[in-house]
Design a protein around this motif. Structure first.
Motif, short mmCIF file in Angstrom:
data_model
loop_
_atom_site.label_atom_id
_atom_site.label_comp_id
_atom_site.label_asym_id
_atom_site.label_seq_id
_atom_site.Cartn_x
_atom_site.Cartn_y
_atom_site.Cartn_z
N ASP C 240 0.84 -1.21 0.00
CA ASP C 240 0.00 0.00 0.00
C ASP C 240 0.88 1.25 0.00
O ASP C 240 0.55 2.24 -0.66
CB ASP C 240 -1.03 0.00 1.13
CG ASP C 240 -0.46 -0.40 2.49
OD1 ASP C 240 0.76 -0.59 2.60
OD2 ASP C 240 -1.26 -0.52 3.45
N ALA C 244 0.81 4.13 -2.78
CA ALA C 244 0.64 5.53 -2.37
C ALA C 244 1.65 6.41 -3.09
O ALA C 244 1.31 7.48 -3.62
CB ALA C 244 0.79 5.65 -0.85
N VAL C 256 -3.97 10.30 -1.30
CA VAL C 256 -4.32 8.93 -1.66
C VAL C 256 -4.89 8.26 -0.41
O VAL C 256 -4.48 8.60 0.71
CB VAL C 256 -3.06 8.18 -2.19
CG1 VAL C 256 -1.98 8.07 -1.12
CG2 VAL C 256 -3.39 6.82 -2.75
N GLU C 257 -5.83 7.36 -0.58
CA GLU C 257 -6.36 6.65 0.57
C GLU C 257 -6.83 5.26 0.15
O GLU C 257 -7.07 4.99 -1.03
CB GLU C 257 -7.49 7.44 1.24
CG GLU C 257 -8.66 7.73 0.32
CD GLU C 257 -9.81 8.50 1.01
OE1 GLU C 257 -9.63 9.02 2.13
OE2 GLU C 257 -10.90 8.56 0.41
N GLY C 261 -10.31 4.85 4.16
CA GLY C 261 -9.47 6.02 4.03
C GLY C 261 -9.66 7.02 5.15
O GLY C 261 -9.70 6.64 6.33
N VAL C 306 -8.28 1.82 -3.98
CA VAL C 306 -7.42 2.99 -3.79
C VAL C 306 -8.13 4.22 -4.35
O VAL C 306 -8.68 4.15 -5.45
CB VAL C 306 -6.11 2.86 -4.60
CG1 VAL C 306 -5.10 3.90 -4.16
CG2 VAL C 306 -5.55 1.47 -4.53
N VAL D 248 2.16 6.06 4.61
CA VAL D 248 1.24 4.92 4.50
C VAL D 248 1.90 3.64 5.04
O VAL D 248 1.22 2.70 5.42
CB VAL D 248 0.77 4.75 3.04
CG1 VAL D 248 0.03 3.44 2.83
CG2 VAL D 248 -0.15 5.91 2.66
N LYS D 254 -4.15 4.64 6.73
CA LYS D 254 -4.95 4.30 5.54
C LYS D 254 -4.99 5.41 4.50
O LYS D 254 -5.71 5.29 3.50
CB LYS D 254 -6.39 3.94 5.96
CG LYS D 254 -6.52 2.75 6.89
CD LYS D 254 -5.88 1.48 6.36
CE LYS D 254 -6.63 0.82 5.22
NZ LYS D 254 -5.96 -0.42 4.80
N GLY D 255 -4.25 6.48 4.71
CA GLY D 255 -4.28 7.53 3.71
C GLY D 255 -3.31 8.64 4.06
O GLY D 255 -2.83 8.74 5.19
N GLU D 257 -2.34 12.92 2.71
CA GLU D 257 -2.68 14.03 1.82
C GLU D 257 -1.77 15.23 2.10
O GLU D 257 -1.17 15.34 3.17
CB GLU D 257 -4.16 14.41 1.94
CG GLU D 257 -4.57 14.82 3.34
CD GLU D 257 -6.05 15.24 3.45
OE1 GLU D 257 -6.84 14.98 2.53
OE2 GLU D 257 -6.39 15.83 4.49
#
Lengths: 388, 388, 388, 388
Positions: C240, C244, C256-257, C261, C306, D248, D254-255, D257
């Motif tokens: 993951d 990402a 991104v999640e 998320g 995703v 991540v 889980k995300g 930004e």
């Protein structure tokens, strides 16, 4: 700096992408073509080399004569491709076309059989096309760019042929890198020892007459390398190790050595060591260069001296035993080849690989986004090492 | 598989982390210790080797005798550290302590001076402590784990000493890897040629008496390697290139060669090539092994044959010129050292580096999460290559 | 598998080299072109997209419709280059030509200024040409090859647009990957929720009318992924995490999640967890997919889910403050642009990047020299996981 | 700079090796311990955190308070190991001992089951021990070293908790990095908004009472970052992408930004862009920071702003369905856990991962053998960017 080469020997073109070059290096396309020509030359070559003249096309990463910092793409077209469009075509073909120039008889000394097994190929041409020395064209093209960069950083690379088929030249310790380059350049066998050059040519001629082949030893010398490229701190950071990988990765190379090299097994410690001296003008230097410019996997400011050995190109002069992969039947093949020695060309490739590794080490060590700033920084570092 | 080693020669301990081993390999700590002991032995060693016995401590990645798939940590304590706590302490110290055992006189032939310049050290001990051959302890420990893995995959590694100080043995082509290992193991100089062993010892003794040092050539042979490790498709995927880097990365190694190696410069193509034969029982094999088990940078199923050359350990037997970095004054140092030759020990290290690269290549090629599945897959692949 | 892309937006061509693909994958050039067309489509595009149709040319690594195991070169020519030959020429030019289309006014929200500083460019076009979204063409081409490989391994990728400019659709949990792909494919905005599609278009139209721009959220779903890609054992082995990086590396993506998320910050543990069930037919599955197909950085057999967020394309709708780098004078620029939203196209790129990372993870985990053997091995592994 | 962590949760110790740090960074062991303590704190923790106090031991790479340029080894002992010697022992054990604390019931939301399948484990404890959040201890220790380096380069990192279980704070745009750090540091939940802090604690208490768990959003802000870290030239060179991977890769995240992040899907282009201004004193800056300090994957001189979301720690508050891997029987487990929220601690880990990536980017860009020279070079580069 990272790079890939791509392309099959009889495919439409060879390609390379170089990622991570600084912005602002002046690049001359002519100089790249000049290097490609050097690779194609050399006493003892035949066949394809005499027909084709490789020229590079740049399709990215350079604008108005300077690198952009973005990836550089180099392309060398295969002029001969027009004769191979069916055999090497991208699209699926019918069974008849599939059999055209199919290779079912692996050549001893080549990657054919092992590659066929590894990749589960039915046609060994699928191996031959990529494992060919043709691929080294792109290494030379990449190195031609690195060389232009190194030149502006006052680093000077020269390769020469030390030995061909048992005929070995001598190289005086006092010869400078520039002299080596000049002498090698004006010799058809890239030999700096004029007394030996003739003997080498005769050896090549005699070997050719017999349809046999010979290998040789090439030496690459790099002057002006700053002190301290590479590192002793982790096994994979030693620059001599990286150069060793690069040289052995050349087709047909079976060994590599630095400085006294394998001779070190026959010498006493008291004979091998390079004494340290210092003067205000030169900083720290050594009174000899037995270690070939490396201490602890790092450059020590003396010229880097690397030698590689190339085996004779595989030949079928003496009919050799192999096996047909379809029938498992043994067969004996007997084909003459036109190149009796590719050592002078291989010398250019060895020079290329050493050049690339030195360039990578420079880019690793110094800030390398802008070549302008890099040049300043290298200069400052040289001043620093002089005054340590 | 990736790994780092860490640790200073006189620090509290040496450490290694190995990342990417499969889960389920049975690991014997005793066997690791046995390998460490092999590195410490050898005719001609003196000093520290005689005092310390390295033993490994495992602190992660292995549970109940089997690898977990998580990173393995190996630790070897330096028994001697109690005498170095101030000199090598982690915490800041006063000026007096800073000067204890400070090194201002770089030893020719070592990394001292270049490392000092590169890292801007005031005390060259900061270099000496890491660039020491002591670091190779961890390479041997890592390889000891790889060797246990390879053994279960029926891959067999053996190292032996071919030459010391100009005294060179012969090794019959028919000798198996197991025989090489057994004979080397029972020889104080790791020489498989009993006729030569005595001459080697005498050479070492005579050299020691003079306070001088000698180097040598070691050979590593690997049997049972599957066809097709490594690749010709990109320069950095050739396995012989990777092994070359690994061998040259060993302290004091100045060259590496495969199969006929540098001898290839004196032979004809017709003499060098290994003919291909096939039988139902053995699949494709070669009638000779001039190429040392490699074609196109890939293993061809024949034993891998690698040689490395070690220079003589730097000695101050003949007072050597160097420079005091504080005063820039020249000085002549004259200190005897107890090791006249470290070649037998270096042979164990070379064996280790080749082992590690073969292990990495196996893990690269095959599914390597579960060792149980890996073993099955390797078996299937061997069957496949036999029936290609 | 490793890859580089290269090429400037208005240069002669874009290039990519993919290294490390297995031999024997059937590749359709048409399918690559189909993917390139998908990238060029989408409601709300304007300008260049409407003029050019990208088509790929393959110059290495594929023969007679199948991969060779050697590096694959992909080329997409820029039709428009004929109008840019002077501006983007490789060779040095005179001062007048240097000024043609020179960019001295960095656009807010683009890489222009920072790239200019970093690489010490005088002309910010040197940045613009590479930092352009045009580069993503090659990512889509690379992924088109990966997709053909994954399809034969029964792995299925689909991307769809979840939100544009605040208009958000719903996607029923029960929708299969195939259904998502089909519905997205037949929607001009790649939206699977027909009720929302119209609202999205209206939003795009209204935004376009104003000369403004909007961003959005895209979702990529991957079905058929085997259990256990990626690993928890080292931070950089988590799949993951790799995905990402790949998604955030797309131009204009700001986040991104996975699975629930960011919503995870508002839910209780009891709501988030996916319960484990087992049946003979399906092996272990989960009753929900809040974690988006990942546990411990590894795929758990549930679909990978995703999402990435794309910011609005920089616009000069509202005259924005910037600075002329020659004069340091502020200026206000006001230029309308034709693309009000590139979200549907970005969805294709996000799909590409996720596809590539899944393909890399498959090639890492399984033996990947021969695709034939790989397929068998993947099948065996799936059987194994079913029976664990 | 490269690094590995190693160690099982109940094994003897955790280890990390950091390779590639410059020589000459002053390192305080106390500051590392201080960071470890920060990770162990936070409202809502229970159990082990309250008992153990992690302290680091350095066994290589640092001498007399300064880095040597050689690999740094960090060790954190597990005090609790004495109670786990049999369960976690290295040596083979009998069947009875093998069953001690064996895990056959995979916990939903953990790596247990997938890891067991991937690595073919019989005892799922083999997964649990490494996939545990305990591993992040070493990431914090590594980052503590990076932080000391960055501090001397005038780069300042701060993390704070923005949201826990749906309770979200506000952070004024004008708050400096130093203020954020100070306020977060004095808050039990690392929240910089005092009005919200109480609400967060209440939420945690209420959740704990129910035996449930909650997640949250953490934000990391980095000030003083030079212009131009990372690059737009190749997908894997974008620094925001690398940070995304790093964040991540933290357990339960889980995300991720940057800047406005997912909010960008709801905003117009005209609202998102950061205008460019210039003054002699500050050089180029932006009037806002919607893009979170990144343009084209490169730092633009504005503070880097990254947010990560952590899911609630898996809980068995509501009995959850799972399957016994021995019998394949379903079972329902119901165990309370003492941590209802690990978000404040996870904030420290997120801060660590961002710190490490910024440090790596600095070391990539600048000459990094000697920290003294690096500092000078960074200063020169800052001057240069100011005067571009």
């Amino acid at each position: 700096m990272r790079y890939f080469t791509a392309g099959e020997s009889h495919g439409p073109e060879l390609t390379a992408i170089i990622d991570g070059l600084p912005a602002g290096i002046s690049i001359s396309v002519e100089e790249i073509n000049h290097e490609l020509k050097r690779r194609q030359g050399g006493y003892g070559r035949g066949g394809r080399m005499l027909i084709e003249t490789d020229t590079v096309e740049i399709t990215s990463g350079i604008r108005h004569g300077k690198t952009l910092g973005s990836p550089v793409t180099l392309i060398v077209k295969n002029d001969d491709f027009k004769n191979w469009e069916t055999v090497m075509g991208i699209e699926p073909v019918d069974d008849r076309a599939k059999k055209m120039r199919r290779l079912a008889k692996p050549r001893p000394g080549h990657a054919d059989l092992v590659g066929g097994i590894k990749y589960e190929h039915d046609d060994l041409r699928n191996v031959l096309e990529r494992s060919s020395a043709r691929e080294t064209t792109m290494r030379v093209a990449i190195a031609a760019i690195c060389k232009q960069m190194l030149k502006e950083l006052e680093i000077d690379v020269a390769g020469h042929v030390l030995e061909i088929g048992g005929v070995r030249g001598e190289i005086p310790e006092t010869m400078t890198v520039a002299e080596i380059r000049d002498k090698a350049e004006s010799s058809a066998v890239r030999c700096v020892d004029p007394k030996i050059e003739e003997a080498m040519k005769e050896k090549i001629d005699a070997t050719k007459k017999e349809g046999n082949t010979i290998g040789g030893v090439v030496e690459v010398v790099v002057g002006g390398v700053p002190i301290g490229l590479g590192s002793y701190t982790q096994w994979d950071q030693k620059l001599d190790g990286k150069i060793a990988q690069a040289v052995v990765s050349i087709n047909a190379f079976k060994g590599v050595e630095f400085g006294v090299g394998f001779e070190a097994a026959r010498l006493y410690g008291s004979e091998v060591m390079d004494e340290i001296v210092w003067s205000k003008e030169t900083g720290y230097t050594r009174t000899s260069n037995n270690l070939g410019g490396f201490e602890g996997g790092m450059t020590n400011g003396m010229p880097v001296v690397v030698r590689g050995v190339m085996k004779p190109i595989p030949t079928l002069y003496k009919p050799l035993q192999s096996v047909n992969i379809d029938t498992k039947e043994p067969y004996k093949a007997s084909v003459e080849r036109s190149d009796s020695s590719a050592v002078p060309a291989a010398c250019v490739v060895a020079e290329a690989m050493v050049t690339i590794e030195i360039a990578k080490a420079m880019l690793d060590k110094f800030e390398s986004d802008s070549f302008e700033r890099m040049k300043q920084e290298v200069k400052r570092y040289r001043d620093y090492t002089l005054n340590y």
